[in-house]
Design a protein around this motif. Structure first.
Motif, PDB file in Angstrom:
ATOM      1  N   GLY A  34      -5.003  -2.924  10.977  1.00  0.00           N
ATOM      2  CA  GLY A  34      -4.612  -1.083  12.039  1.00  0.00           C
ATOM      3  C   GLY A  34      -3.506  -1.521  12.841  1.00  0.00           C
ATOM      4  O   GLY A  34      -3.244  -2.033  13.458  1.00  0.00           O
ATOM      5  N   GLY A  35      -2.865  -0.109  12.692  1.00  0.00           N
ATOM      6  CA  GLY A  35      -1.706  -0.188  13.215  1.00  0.00           C
ATOM      7  C   GLY A  35      -0.480  -0.840  12.702  1.00  0.00           C
ATOM      8  O   GLY A  35      -0.147  -0.470  11.588  1.00  0.00           O
ATOM      9  N   ILE A  36       0.797   0.282  13.414  1.00  0.00           N
ATOM     10  CA  ILE A  36       1.822   0.199  12.982  1.00  0.00           C
ATOM     11  C   ILE A  36       2.557  -1.040  12.204  1.00  0.00           C
ATOM     12  O   ILE A  36       3.362  -0.678  10.991  1.00  0.00           O
ATOM     13  CB  ILE A  36       2.925   0.898  13.482  1.00  0.00           C
ATOM     14  N   PHE A  37       2.075  -2.470  12.781  1.00  0.00           N
ATOM     15  CA  PHE A  37       3.199  -3.724  12.756  1.00  0.00           C
ATOM     16  C   PHE A  37       2.118  -4.214  11.330  1.00  0.00           C
ATOM     17  O   PHE A  37       2.831  -4.426  10.814  1.00  0.00           O
ATOM     18  CB  PHE A  37       2.871  -4.081  13.754  1.00  0.00           C
ATOM     19  N   SER A  38       0.724  -4.202  11.211  1.00  0.00           N
ATOM     20  CA  SER A  38      -0.120  -4.611  10.349  1.00  0.00           C
ATOM     21  C   SER A  38       0.376  -3.977   8.948  1.00  0.00           C
ATOM     22  O   SER A  38       0.234  -4.116   7.854  1.00  0.00           O
ATOM     23  CB  SER A  38      -1.464  -4.717  10.590  1.00  0.00           C
ATOM     24  N   ALA A  39       0.176  -2.235   9.335  1.00  0.00           N
ATOM     25  CA  ALA A  39       0.790  -1.700   7.855  1.00  0.00           C
ATOM     26  C   ALA A  39       1.918  -1.700   7.634  1.00  0.00           C
ATOM     27  O   ALA A  39       2.517  -2.361   6.388  1.00  0.00           O
ATOM     28  CB  ALA A  39       0.678   0.319   8.584  1.00  0.00           C
ATOM     29  N   THR A  40       2.904  -2.495   8.490  1.00  0.00           N
ATOM     30  CA  THR A  40       4.500  -3.061   7.818  1.00  0.00           C
ATOM     31  C   THR A  40       4.976  -3.857   7.027  1.00  0.00           C
ATOM     32  O   THR A  40       5.087  -3.767   5.881  1.00  0.00           O
ATOM     33  CB  THR A  40       5.478  -3.025   9.267  1.00  0.00           C
TER      34      THR A  40
END
Length: 200
Positions: A34-40
């Motif tokens: 969840g969130g930008i870094f795991s999505a990246t």
């Protein structure tokens, strides 16, 4: 169809980004989801999987696909390494700019315009129509890149939504418009009259 393959990793990126941050156990490891870094991280992994699968099936990737994969690895990797989403925000503007530069360069380098190299095996058109299509693609990439840059740094709360669905909508509208434009000129492909005057 090829134009939408790029959106598979983006859709997965969007789904993971929208998840409420949580910690999950996988193979004995604790992972933050969840969130930008795991999505990246998912964006990078999905891009490698998608383009790797295409390469395994086709034994080749188009130059644009190599460039898209490289941009994902570079900008996504720096984002994770420095823990700074600014670099990921630059991916779409830079990538669109490079595509625009490639289409523009084909007006001066090479024996064919880039759009003709991409589509010439399927349809035959007068050179003036190829030139207009190539210019249209340059304009599209410049507009898409500018729109992504503007939204990413002006409306930060919705930039991920725009990155995925705004880009998809812009691409769909442009391709539909291109389809209507081509339909008007398909008669110009008559082998008996390969270079007629344009109606425009």
């Amino acid at each position: 169809m090829k134009q939408f393959i790029d959106f598979i990793p983006l859709l997965l990126f969007f789904i993971v980004f929208k998840l409420d941050p949580r910690t999950v156990e996988f193979a004995g490891q604790s992972l933050q989801i969840g969130g930008i870094f795991s999505a990246t991280a998912v964006l990078i992994a999905a891009s490698v999987l998608v383009y790797g699968s295409l390469f395994a099936i086709q034994r080749r990737l188009e130059k644009g696909q190599w460039l898209t994969l490289a941009a994902c690895l570079v900008f996504g990797g720096i984002t994770l390494l420095l823990h700074d989403e600014t670099f990921l925000k630059l991916k779409a503007p830079v990538l669109n700019g490079l595509f625009a530069l490639g289409f523009a360069g084909s007006h001066w380098f090479g024996d064919k315009l880039l759009i003709e190299r991409m589509m010439g095996h399927a349809i035959s058109l007068p050179q003036e129509i190829w030139r207009r299509l190539n210019l249209a693609w340059i304009g599209f990439f410049l507009f898409a890149g500018s729109a992504n840059l503007f939204v990413a740094f002006t409306f930060q709360s919705i930039w991920v939504d725009f990155k995925v669905f705004g880009s998809l909508a812009m691409t769909l509208v442009f391709l539909v418009g291109q389809g209507f434009y081509l339909a008007r000129h398909l008669h110009d492909a008559d082998p008996a009259n390969p270079t007629p005057h344009s109606k425009d």
